[in-house]
Design an enzyme around this catalytic site. Structure first.
Site, mmCIF file in Angstrom:
data_model
loop_
_atom_site.group_PDB
_atom_site.id
_atom_site.type_symbol
_atom_site.label_atom_id
_atom_site.label_comp_id
_atom_site.label_asym_id
_atom_site.label_seq_id
_atom_site.Cartn_x
_atom_site.Cartn_y
_atom_site.Cartn_z
ATOM 1 N N SER A 148 0.876 -1.164 0.000
ATOM 2 C CA SER A 148 0.000 0.000 0.000
ATOM 3 C C SER A 148 0.915 1.216 0.000
ATOM 4 O O SER A 148 1.735 1.365 0.904
ATOM 5 C CB SER A 148 -0.850 -0.031 1.266
ATOM 6 N N LYS A 160 -0.974 -1.052 -4.520
ATOM 7 C CA LYS A 160 -2.185 -0.282 -4.184
ATOM 8 C C LYS A 160 -1.752 1.142 -3.905
ATOM 9 O O LYS A 160 -0.822 1.353 -3.132
ATOM 10 C CB LYS A 160 -2.850 -0.923 -2.959
ATOM 11 N N LYS A 210 -2.903 5.009 -2.662
ATOM 12 C CA LYS A 210 -3.918 5.788 -1.970
ATOM 13 C C LYS A 210 -4.352 6.920 -2.892
ATOM 14 O O LYS A 210 -3.510 7.519 -3.580
ATOM 15 C CB LYS A 210 -3.325 6.365 -0.677
ATOM 16 N N ASP A 263 -7.077 2.881 -3.093
ATOM 17 C CA ASP A 263 -7.815 2.942 -1.831
ATOM 18 C C ASP A 263 -8.126 4.407 -1.536
ATOM 19 O O ASP A 263 -7.217 5.223 -1.371
ATOM 20 C CB ASP A 263 -6.950 2.342 -0.703
ATOM 21 N N GLU A 284 -10.934 0.448 -3.348
ATOM 22 C CA GLU A 284 -11.220 0.177 -1.939
ATOM 23 C C GLU A 284 -11.901 1.391 -1.288
ATOM 24 O O GLU A 284 -11.427 2.521 -1.424
ATOM 25 C CB GLU A 284 -9.876 -0.137 -1.244
ATOM 26 N N ASP A 334 -13.486 -1.857 3.198
ATOM 27 C CA ASP A 334 -12.557 -1.936 4.328
ATOM 28 C C ASP A 334 -13.301 -1.365 5.544
ATOM 29 O O ASP A 334 -13.985 -2.106 6.273
ATOM 30 C CB ASP A 334 -11.285 -1.134 3.972
ATOM 31 N N LYS A 362 -9.237 -7.032 8.308
ATOM 32 C CA LYS A 362 -8.236 -6.615 9.306
ATOM 33 C C LYS A 362 -8.761 -7.054 10.665
ATOM 34 O O LYS A 362 -9.889 -6.690 11.016
ATOM 35 C CB LYS A 362 -8.097 -5.085 9.337
ATOM 36 N N GLY A 378 -3.682 -4.048 6.239
ATOM 37 C CA GLY A 378 -2.671 -3.713 7.241
ATOM 38 C C GLY A 378 -3.002 -2.392 7.888
ATOM 39 O O GLY A 378 -3.800 -1.610 7.358
#
Ligand code: OSB
Ligand code: MG
Length: 370
Positions: A135, A161, A163, A188, A213, A238, A262, A290
């Site tokens: 990420s 991934k 952000k 995400d 995400e 998420d 998670k 994570g």
């Protein structure tokens, strides 16, 4: 297993590089660790609640008093057969799932040590190694992001991934895709967008992402279902998935076609396994998210990811991406094929570096059964 005492600690750990999401940038972490002391066996768990209540309602300064005054007293002096007995004992306290997860996960570790089997065996994991991705937070420039991606791909990671947020999305994804047309790429949003932005969100489809995400509100399922109908790209939830019932609802409404799991967000390993099973029953793939964990949480994530339906590369990456020195030995490392080996020795297979932890500790308290 009698729970005789629990030690609470807070550590300060600087990150090797800042981490930025749509809700903010951080440079270091306040790591809350719990140690459950059970008849000569210690189990460690990590509470990932951050400095501020931005990812979720919990933060380091709520987790500590909730653990100390409410959750730990519910466990002290109790004898349990398995860590699965923990959630019912804590059920009286509502929410505070990150705090609960720390305790429950510590008990899973203690149980694995006590039974002298690897943690993954306790819940029936099947993978000897887990596929993994990274990420990558919002950077100061697109060039910096591209450089980071190049480094992670060279290290072998199977999925990138990035952000995203307003002003750091379409233009950025476009440049990443131009340079790497074929890689497994996802993004995400950490709830950066609203359902009224459909025209904007539709443009994400051009990048052939593995998933988007959590594009919408952190507590929403319904509007994600509306959005999923309008997009080709699979959505992944998420923040919105707090427990297995949320997962059932999201899958029933087709609000997402992939789930991020998670343990911290769902209150511990038992609930994470229940969500895994619910998704598996519907043939929906899951992956392990994570929370910038220290080695303690990272070790638990590795074992959880050994369950069969963790079919997509997760966010469980090498210790050195976050820490100059991790608090476990060996540190988590990734193979050239972008996998992490699941230790096949009793417990987690990672030794806790207690001296180093002591050195990083800024507050500590042990609560004992009367
Ligand atoms: O949304 O997955 C998230 C980190 C902090 C808070 C939320 C998230 C993340 C990450 C980091 O994406 C994943 C990692 O630990 O590497
Ligand atoms: Mg996320």
């Amino acid at each position: 297993m009698k729970i005789e005492a629990v030690t609470l600690r807070e550590l300060h750990m600087p990150l090797v590089h800042f981490f930025e999401t749509s809700f903010g940038r951080i440079y270091d972490r306040r790591v809350t660790l719990v140690t459950v002391h059970c008849e000569g066996v210690d189990g460690w768990g990590e509470c990932v609640a951050d400095e501020g209540p931005y990812y979720s309602e919990e933060c380091a300064d709520t987790a500590w008093p909730v653990l100390r005054q409410y959750l730990i007293p519910l466990l002290l002096g109790k004898t349990i057969v398995s860590a699965r007995d923990c959630p019912p004992l804590l059920a009286r306290v509502r929410g505070n799932r990150m705090a609960k997860a720390a305790l429950e996960n510590a008990l899973w570790e203690a149980e694995a040590i006590q039974r002298a089997i690897p943690l993954w065996q306790l819940f029936g994991g099947t993978r000897a190694e887990i596929p993994t991705g990274v990420s990558i937070g919002i950077q100061n420039s697109v060039d910096q992001l591209l450089e980071k991606i190049a480094t992670e791909l060279a290290a072998g990671y199977q999925r990138i991934k990035v952000k995203v947020k307003h002003g750091w999305d379409l233009r950025v994804l476009d440049q990443v895709r131009k340079r790497w047309p074929e890689i497994l790429l996802s993004c995400d949003a950490n709830s950066a967008y609203r359902i009224g932005e459909l025209d904007h969100l539709r443009q994400f489809d051009q990048f052939k992402l593995l998933m988007i995400e959590q594009p919408l509100w952190h507590d929403d399922i319904y509007y994600h279902a509306q959005l999923q109908k309008q997009l080709q790209t699979k959505l992944c939830l998420d923040e919105s998935i707090r427990h297995a019932r949320d997962a059932e609802l999201a899958l029933t409404l087709d609000a997402c076609r992939i789930l991020n799991i998670k343990t911290a967000r769902v209150g511990g390993m038992s609930e994470a396994i229940a969500i895994h099973d619910a998704a598996k029953a519907r043939d929906v793939p899951v992956w392990c998210g994570g929370m910038l964990e220290s080695g303690v949480g990272r070790a638990h994530n590795i074992h959880l990811s050994s369950l069969e339906n963790f079919r997509l590369p997760g966010d469980v990456s090498a210790s050195k991406r976050y820490w100059k020195e991790d608090i476990i030995d060996p540190e988590v490392t990734v193979t050239a094929q972008g996998t992490i080996q699941v230790p096949n020795v009793p417990g987690t297979g990672f030794r806790i570096k207690e001296d180093f932890i002591e050195h990083l500790t800024v507050r500590k308290e042990t609560l004992r059964a009367k």
